[in-house]
Design an enzyme around this catalytic site. Structure first.
Site, short mmCIF file in Angstrom:
data_model
loop_
_atom_site.label_atom_id
_atom_site.label_comp_id
_atom_site.label_asym_id
_atom_site.label_seq_id
_atom_site.Cartn_x
_atom_site.Cartn_y
_atom_site.Cartn_z
N CYS A 387 -31.90 52.76 8.64
CA CYS A 387 -31.57 51.85 7.40
C CYS A 387 -30.82 52.82 6.61
O CYS A 387 -30.71 53.90 6.80
CB CYS A 387 -32.80 52.49 6.63
N HIS A 554 -35.94 55.96 -2.81
CA HIS A 554 -35.26 57.40 -2.25
C HIS A 554 -34.11 57.02 -2.38
O HIS A 554 -33.55 56.18 -2.48
CB HIS A 554 -35.90 57.59 -1.40
#
Length: 638
Positions: A387, A554
């Site tokens: 990711c 995040h």
């Protein structure tokens, strides 16, 4: 015995394909540099379109130093990452200085060798370096090993290549003396690919041609090395039948080669698939045979050997023969190249016939949110979940897939990382569909699967169908394996604290929820305040919703500098928060310095994985903080 032979043949084919992909991986990323050199050469050398002595000074250093060093660095990096690239480049400079010709083949040897040596060294010292000495050991090991390899290349490998140069020249001279001129292509064309074209052309053919031209007014020897037909056929075949970056770069290379006369521009394309040497040999031989039939020749050497320069040196009555020889060479080279390139492409895609292709499509259609991937190898042992930051969604996706493989009895390594950190030996890379293009650039030789949902996707189903045909990765001891658990050890700066689990919150918009999670991370001393903005930016770039009612916001990768220590917070919204087209009931804010937080993410993935949604449903509405804390702070024993 027959089955054994088939297996051996299959293994041999796979090794050849793997070798070809490795060569391609060294050359293809540097095609732009070859084109830049070709443009500068075609424009500014004394016989170029716009001669300029000042700019022409770039030509020699680029082909002598820059291009081989780029290849050497790329080869080393493919084997052992950035450290391998550095050592590969150092080793390559030794072979560059040790020879008086461009050392492309030498770079393709020394670069990977440098990567291999540093990789073995790193494995040897793994876990043995005292804390605080890592950088010192890394820097000195690169320097010492690189210097040793450079000395070896300078003293040993360079002279070997120079000896090969002499052997090629002797071979051409012997064929010429025997009157078997078309067979000269057997030496001339490979010699050109090895960047010995100047030695062959100027050292042998041009002097012979000058003597013949002085006697009869023209000579076929001026056409043997300068004929652009063989290279043109290869480049056109790539343009027509290849895919991706190599297809897109071929038209520019055609112009530089055919009009500019820079043969070297097509050499890397042949090196990417060494079987294409057969194509240029066939093209060269047929071209020479055609020249002989028409009695074709040039009145002087065509420098550079572009079609324009060749026509300029053609006698007034000899155009038909010269053009015919160039065209025949190009057509023959094209036809042979087409067969080789199409065959290589078919092997790469794993679809030898229509039935296999349809089967692959059927498997791909079972994967929710995936693109139609050409995944057909039956075995693999390493899968990468990647990711943007490698911090949250990929960790949970990797855990989910790893758990499924373990329960099915397969020993498959599944790891997660950031896109930019995908390892060079990655076999299969799974990413969100919006990140797959980036992942392909980082790992061009890997197979890629795109998903919309990191948790609820069909990656396991697709990959397990491939494993079903082979038992190589099955472990008998794992078939009935059960996950045992024990509590995560606690410390004074716990990653997840009960005070940072908030339940029963009123629904808000997703950006407000992300800011709430970021504020809690900040107030708990895990991050600097700027990290909150990075969490918002991450959501703008790509939704952090990962499936099953969970979002894990995040910061973007660059925001790691704003992380003080690893921490997590959990916010529960019983009525849900809209993330694109999905509702998130848990917003789990993450700040990860290293890998410490991955265990808790692993626990979450294991807890909610499976067909039974009772745990997921309870997490949406429970008021019991201890339930959430205990569920998330239980780790799996592998």
């Amino acid at each position: 015995m027959t089955d054994t032979k088939k297996v051996n043949r299959g293994n041999s084919k796979e090794k050849v394909q793997s070798f070809g992909r490795f060569l391609s991986g060294m050359i293809l990323p540097n095609i732009g540099a070859f084109i830049a050199w070709g443009l500068i050469t075609a424009l500014f050398i004394p016989t170029g379109w716009y001669p300029n002595a000042h700019f022409a000074k770039l030509v020699g250093p680029i082909i002598t130093y820059l291009l081989p060093l780029l290849i050497g660095f790329t080869g080393g990096k493919m084997v052992a990452g950035a450290r391998g690239g550095v050592v590969g480049a150092i080793a390559t400079i030794g072979i560059i200085v040790g020879a008086d010709i461009p050392m492309f083949m030498g770079a393709m040897i020394m670069g990977p060798l440098g990567g291999y040596v540093i990789k073995k060294f790193d494995k040897l010292i793994d876990g043995k370096v005292p804390a605080g000495f890592e950088m010192l050991i890394n820097n000195y090991s690169e320097g010492i090993l690189g210097a040793i390899l450079a000395l070896i290349a300078f003293s040993g490998i360079g002279p070997v290549v120079l000896g090969l140069n002499g052997l090629m020249k002797d071979g051409v001279q012997a064929i010429v003396n025997a009157g078997l001129l078309p067979l000269a292509s057997v030496f001339i064309e490979p010699a050109k690919i090895l960047f010995l074209n100047n030695a062959i052309g100027n050292g042998i053919l041009v002097p012979i041609g000058a003597q013949e031209a002085k006697a009869v007014g023209k000579s076929i020897f001026f056409l043997l090395e300068s004929n652009p037909g063989p290279g043109l056929g290869v480049l056109v075949a790539y343009w027509v039948f290849a895919k991706g970056a190599v297809k897109e770069s071929a038209p520019g290379a055609i112009i530089i080669h055919f009009l500019g006369g820079i043969h070297e521009i097509y050499f890397p394309y042949v090196l990417m698939n060494p079987l294409l040497i057969i194509a240029v040999i066939c093209g060269g031989a047929s071209g020479i045979f055609t020249f002989q039939i028409f009695g074709a020749g040039l009145i002087a050497a065509a420098s550079p050997g572009s079609i324009i320069a060749i026509l300029a040196m053609t006698p007034k009555t000899g155009y038909i023969g010269v053009v015919a020889g160039v065209l025949v060479a190009a057509v023959v080279s094209f036809l042979v190249s087409a067969v080789i390139i199409k065959a290589s492409s078919k092997k790469t895609n794993g679809s030898a016939d229509g039935n296999e292709l349809e089967e692959a499509k059927a498997k791909s259609s079972a994967l929710k949110g995936t693109n139609k991937s050409n995944i057909t190898k039956s075995t693999f042992d390493k899968i990468i979940f990647a990711c943007d930051a490698g911090m949250g969604s990929s960790a949970m996706g990797a855990t989910t897939l790893r758990t499924k493989f373990k329960k099915a009895g397969y020993n498959i390594q599944v790891v997660n990382c950031a896109i930019e950190a995908i390892p060079t030996d990655a076999q299969i890379v799974i990413t969100h569909e919006t990140l797959t293009a980036r992942a392909r650039k980082i790992a061009p030789n890997a197979e890629h699967i795109s998903v919309k949902d990191f948790l609820n996707n069909g990656a396991f189903e697709l990959l397990s169908t491939r494993l079903a045909v082979s038992s190589d990765n099955v472990s008998d001891s794992n078939i009935d394996a059960k996950i045992e658990t024990k509590a995560v050890e606690t410390s004074d700066n716990k990653i997840l604290q009960k005070k940072n689990i908030q339940v029963g919150l009123e629904s808000v918009d997703k950006y407000t929820a992300i800011k709430m999670a970021g504020r809690l991370l900040f107030e708990s001393g895990y991050v600097q305040e700027d990290y909150i903005d990075a969490m918002i930016q991450r959501e703008d770039d790509l939704s952090t919703y990962i499936g099953k009612g969970i979002s894990i916001p995040h910061g973007v990768g660059e925001a790691k500098k704003n992380i003080i220590k690893t921490g997590m917070v959990v916010l529960q919204f019983p009525n849900g928060i809209k993330f694109e087209d999905d509702l998130a009931y848990l917003v789990i804010g993450i700040a990860g310095v290293g890998d410490e937080h991955l265990q808790i993410l692993s626990n979450i993935a294991v807890a909610i994985e499976g067909e039974d949604d009772s745990i997921t449903d309870k997490l949406k509405s429970t008021q019991d903080v201890d339930y959430i804390y205990n569920l998330f702070t239980i780790k799996s024993e592998d």
